[in-house]
Write an enzyme that holds these catalytic residues in place. Structure first.
Site, PDB file in Angstrom:
ATOM      1  N   ARG A  51      24.282  59.936  49.851  1.00 41.85           N
ATOM      2  CA  ARG A  51      22.970  60.326  50.377  1.00 41.85           C
ATOM      3  C   ARG A  51      22.056  60.635  49.197  1.00 41.85           C
ATOM      4  O   ARG A  51      22.497  60.682  48.049  1.00 41.85           O
ATOM      5  CB  ARG A  51      23.057  61.484  51.393  1.00 41.85           C
ATOM      6  CG  ARG A  51      24.072  62.555  51.183  1.00 41.85           C
ATOM      7  CD  ARG A  51      23.801  63.559  50.117  1.00 41.85           C
ATOM      8  NE  ARG A  51      22.456  64.034  50.012  1.00 41.85           N
ATOM      9  CZ  ARG A  51      21.921  64.511  48.898  1.00 41.85           C
ATOM     10  NH1 ARG A  51      22.625  64.564  47.764  1.00 41.85           N
ATOM     11  NH2 ARG A  51      20.686  64.931  48.849  1.00 41.85           N
ATOM     12  N   GLY A  52      20.756  60.850  49.511  1.00 36.72           N
ATOM     13  CA  GLY A  52      19.764  61.024  48.441  1.00 36.72           C
ATOM     14  C   GLY A  52      19.130  59.667  48.178  1.00 36.72           C
ATOM     15  O   GLY A  52      19.846  58.658  48.036  1.00 36.72           O
ATOM     16  N   ALA A  53      17.794  59.657  48.098  1.00 36.20           N
ATOM     17  CA  ALA A  53      17.066  58.383  48.088  1.00 36.20           C
ATOM     18  C   ALA A  53      17.529  57.396  46.996  1.00 36.20           C
ATOM     19  O   ALA A  53      17.908  56.255  47.306  1.00 36.20           O
ATOM     20  CB  ALA A  53      15.577  58.653  48.004  1.00 36.20           C
ATOM     21  N   ARG A  96      19.555  53.562  56.997  1.00 36.06           N
ATOM     22  CA  ARG A  96      18.768  54.802  57.144  1.00 36.06           C
ATOM     23  C   ARG A  96      17.289  54.430  57.019  1.00 36.06           C
ATOM     24  O   ARG A  96      16.945  53.572  56.206  1.00 36.06           O
ATOM     25  CB  ARG A  96      19.156  55.843  56.081  1.00 36.06           C
ATOM     26  CG  ARG A  96      20.541  56.449  56.339  1.00 36.06           C
ATOM     27  CD  ARG A  96      20.803  57.681  55.498  1.00 36.06           C
ATOM     28  NE  ARG A  96      20.074  58.844  55.974  1.00 36.06           N
ATOM     29  CZ  ARG A  96      20.019  60.004  55.288  1.00 36.06           C
ATOM     30  NH1 ARG A  96      20.635  60.120  54.119  1.00 36.06           N
ATOM     31  NH2 ARG A  96      19.356  61.032  55.777  1.00 36.06           N
ATOM     32  N   GLN A 202      22.456  70.686  52.247  1.00 40.32           N
ATOM     33  CA  GLN A 202      22.612  70.005  50.948  1.00 40.32           C
ATOM     34  C   GLN A 202      22.328  70.950  49.784  1.00 40.32           C
ATOM     35  O   GLN A 202      22.896  70.776  48.707  1.00 40.32           O
ATOM     36  CB  GLN A 202      21.664  68.795  50.867  1.00 40.32           C
ATOM     37  CG  GLN A 202      22.025  67.634  51.774  1.00 40.32           C
ATOM     38  CD  GLN A 202      21.262  67.697  53.081  1.00 40.32           C
ATOM     39  OE1 GLN A 202      20.982  68.775  53.604  1.00 40.32           O
ATOM     40  NE2 GLN A 202      20.930  66.536  53.629  1.00 40.32           N
ATOM     41  N   ASP A 243      11.741  61.201  49.407  1.00 38.34           N
ATOM     42  CA  ASP A 243      12.370  60.032  50.043  1.00 38.34           C
ATOM     43  C   ASP A 243      11.402  58.868  50.186  1.00 38.34           C
ATOM     44  O   ASP A 243      11.815  57.712  50.195  1.00 38.34           O
ATOM     45  CB  ASP A 243      12.951  60.424  51.405  1.00 38.34           C
ATOM     46  CG  ASP A 243      14.187  61.271  51.199  1.00 38.34           C
ATOM     47  OD1 ASP A 243      14.030  62.485  50.953  1.00 38.34           O
ATOM     48  OD2 ASP A 243      15.295  60.721  51.208  1.00 38.34           O
ATOM     49  N   ASN A 253      10.070  64.335  52.318  1.00 39.70           N
ATOM     50  CA  ASN A 253      11.308  64.842  51.716  1.00 39.70           C
ATOM     51  C   ASN A 253      12.039  65.623  52.803  1.00 39.70           C
ATOM     52  O   ASN A 253      11.555  65.736  53.933  1.00 39.70           O
ATOM     53  CB  ASN A 253      10.989  65.713  50.484  1.00 39.70           C
ATOM     54  CG  ASN A 253      12.241  66.017  49.665  1.00 39.70           C
ATOM     55  OD1 ASN A 253      13.007  65.108  49.335  1.00 39.70           O
ATOM     56  ND2 ASN A 253      12.480  67.271  49.347  1.00 39.70           N
ATOM     57  N   LYS A 254      13.195  66.139  52.471  1.00 38.90           N
ATOM     58  CA  LYS A 254      14.037  66.813  53.463  1.00 38.90           C
ATOM     59  C   LYS A 254      13.268  67.839  54.278  1.00 38.90           C
ATOM     60  O   LYS A 254      12.428  68.560  53.741  1.00 38.90           O
ATOM     61  CB  LYS A 254      15.214  67.460  52.715  1.00 38.90           C
ATOM     62  CG  LYS A 254      16.219  68.185  53.567  1.00 38.90           C
ATOM     63  CD  LYS A 254      16.810  67.335  54.676  1.00 38.90           C
ATOM     64  CE  LYS A 254      17.424  66.024  54.218  1.00 38.90           C
ATOM     65  NZ  LYS A 254      17.674  65.083  55.329  1.00 38.90           N
TER      66      LYS A 254
HETATM   67  O1  MRU Z   1      19.281  63.306  54.035  1.00 34.41           O
HETATM   68  P1  MRU Z   1      19.476  63.248  52.538  1.00 34.41           P
HETATM   69  O2  MRU Z   1      20.484  64.237  52.035  1.00 34.41           O
HETATM   70  O3  MRU Z   1      19.716  61.845  52.060  1.00 34.41           O
HETATM   71  O4  MRU Z   1      18.052  63.702  51.994  1.00 34.41           O
HETATM   72  C1  MRU Z   1      17.863  63.810  50.612  1.00 34.41           C
HETATM   73  C2  MRU Z   1      16.560  64.375  50.238  1.00 34.41           C
HETATM   74  O5  MRU Z   1      15.703  64.652  51.057  1.00 34.41           O
HETATM   75  C3  MRU Z   1      16.319  64.469  48.775  1.00 34.41           C
HETATM   76  O6  MRU Z   1      15.548  65.595  48.476  1.00 34.41           O
HETATM   77  C4  MRU Z   1      15.567  63.189  48.369  1.00 34.41           C
HETATM   78  O7  MRU Z   1      16.303  62.056  48.746  1.00 34.41           O
HETATM   79  C5  MRU Z   1      15.313  63.110  46.947  1.00 34.41           C
HETATM   80  S1  MRU Z   1      16.752  62.625  46.127  1.00 34.41           S
HETATM   81  C6  MRU Z   1      16.550  62.461  44.469  1.00 34.41           C
END
Ligand code: MRU
Length: 352
Positions: A51-53, A96, A202, A243, A253-254
């Protein structure tokens, strides 16, 4: 460039498969899994093993190589191989919806497939080489983001972050936590406050783990606490990842990031986004066009398999929110720190 050594490599192509940290097991277990088929990569992205962009961007690129390897074993013509592979690539990109790095990386792989003059075996090799290139570039880009960001971190600062935009959200080093790593390398009195980040935690499960693994002083707080500590003067700046960023700077973002940004504005605290240019989607004008992932009710109703609410209560669970550009002090990229007017500075970053 910062010489800070982070211990974590989140995802890596090894011979003919993808090796990644299984993030669903963190923090109890730090374990690598091997993903050997395209369908299992789709599932790994969807279920957030990765996970994470930026990390899911690289995972998507690996996924296309896995599909290509599978199709190369079928007795089909080159044209049929290409048609089938492009469809599989689109399927991979749909695992996703919000983080644009996934679509960006899959698009890069599709361009290789479309342009290649090679036979099937050659196309597979070209895709593999490009996936490894994206992997290596990610770390280099994050170090540049980290170093640009470190320039605006005050001496001895306490930095608040939300979710995990660290080594574990990228191939390594991190974006928001890349800024923390580079700042800490220059000034070991820098500290972090990490929001827990409900529902999937997270911040608690991943950010606190990776920062303490690297010896960076970290304090965990729950999501509702940020304004309390801002009012007390205990937060000097906020740095979060992204994201998807629209052409006007609005940033997804999250979920919960928007609340932090409002609190930071009220308390006059700088609020920065740290992200590579691949997270900027210039095809959309504003954040209203960003598709927000809707996630399962169980993420909200349960913690570690235990129900925490009335069983039949209504639940709504958007995975992300959009912070309007006017709340953002700067967007830290590998090309430098972009400032308002973002429409202009984003365009300039892509053209320089
Ligand atoms: O749902 P996730 O855990 O994939 O979401 C991640 C985030 O929102 C991060 O803050 C974002 O991807 C930036 S990652 C460098």
């Amino acid at each position: 460039m910062s010489n800070f050594k982070s211990k974590i490599k989140t995802i890596e192509w090894v011979e003919n498969y993808s090796k990644m940290v299984d993030q669903t097991l963190l923090p109890e277990e730090f374990k690598y899994v091997n993903i050997t088929t395209g369908d299992s990569m789709y599932k790994a992205i969807k279920t957030m093993i990765v996970r994470g962009a930026p990390a899911i961007g690289v995972a998507g690129a690996h996924g296309v190589v896995l599909y290509a390897q599978e199709l190369a074993k079928e007795n089909i013509s080159r044209d049929e191989f290409i048609n089938k592979l492009l469809k599989k690539a689109d399927y991979m990109a749909s695992s996703r919806p919000t983080a644009v790095n996934l679509m960006w990386a899959v698009k890069k792989q599709k361009e290789i497939v479309k342009k290649s003059q090679s036979d099937i075996k050659g196309i597979v090799e070209e895709l593999k080489a490009n996936a490894i290139k994206l992997e290596n570039e990610d770390i280099e880009i994050n170090k540049k983001i980290g170093d640009f960001g470190a320039e605006v971190v005050p001496k001895g600062a306490t930095i608040l972050t939300h979710c995990n935009a660290g080594a574990l959200a990228t191939v390594g080093y991190g974006t928001a936590l890349g800024v923390v790593r580079s700042a800490f390398a220059n000034d070991p009195t820098v500290k972090v406050f990490a929001d827990e980040t409900r529902p999937r935690q997270q911040g608690a499960r991943i950010t606190t783990l990776e920062l303490t693994m690297d010896g960076i002083p970290t304090t965990l707080i729950t999501d509702g606490m940020c304004s309390y500590f801002m009012k007390k003067g205990m937060i000097d700046m906020v740095v979060v990842g992204a994201d998807r960023i629209a052409a006007n700077g609005d940033t997804a973002n999250k979920i919960g990031t928007y609340t932090v940004a409002i609190a930071a504005k009220y308390h006059n605290i700088p609020f920065y986004i740290a992200a590579p240019l691949s997270t900027i989607d210039t095809s959309i004008k504003t954040g209203d066009e960003i598709i927000i992932e809707e996630r399962s009710r169980e993420e909200v109703t349960h913690i570690n398999g235990k129900i925490i609410c009335a069983p039949d209560v209504n639940v709504i669970n958007p995975g992300f929110d959009v912070t309007p550009n006017e709340l953002i002090t700067g967007i830290i990229t590998e090309k430098g720190i972009l400032k308002p007017d973002y429409k202009k500075s984003i365009l300039e970053a892509f053209n320089c």
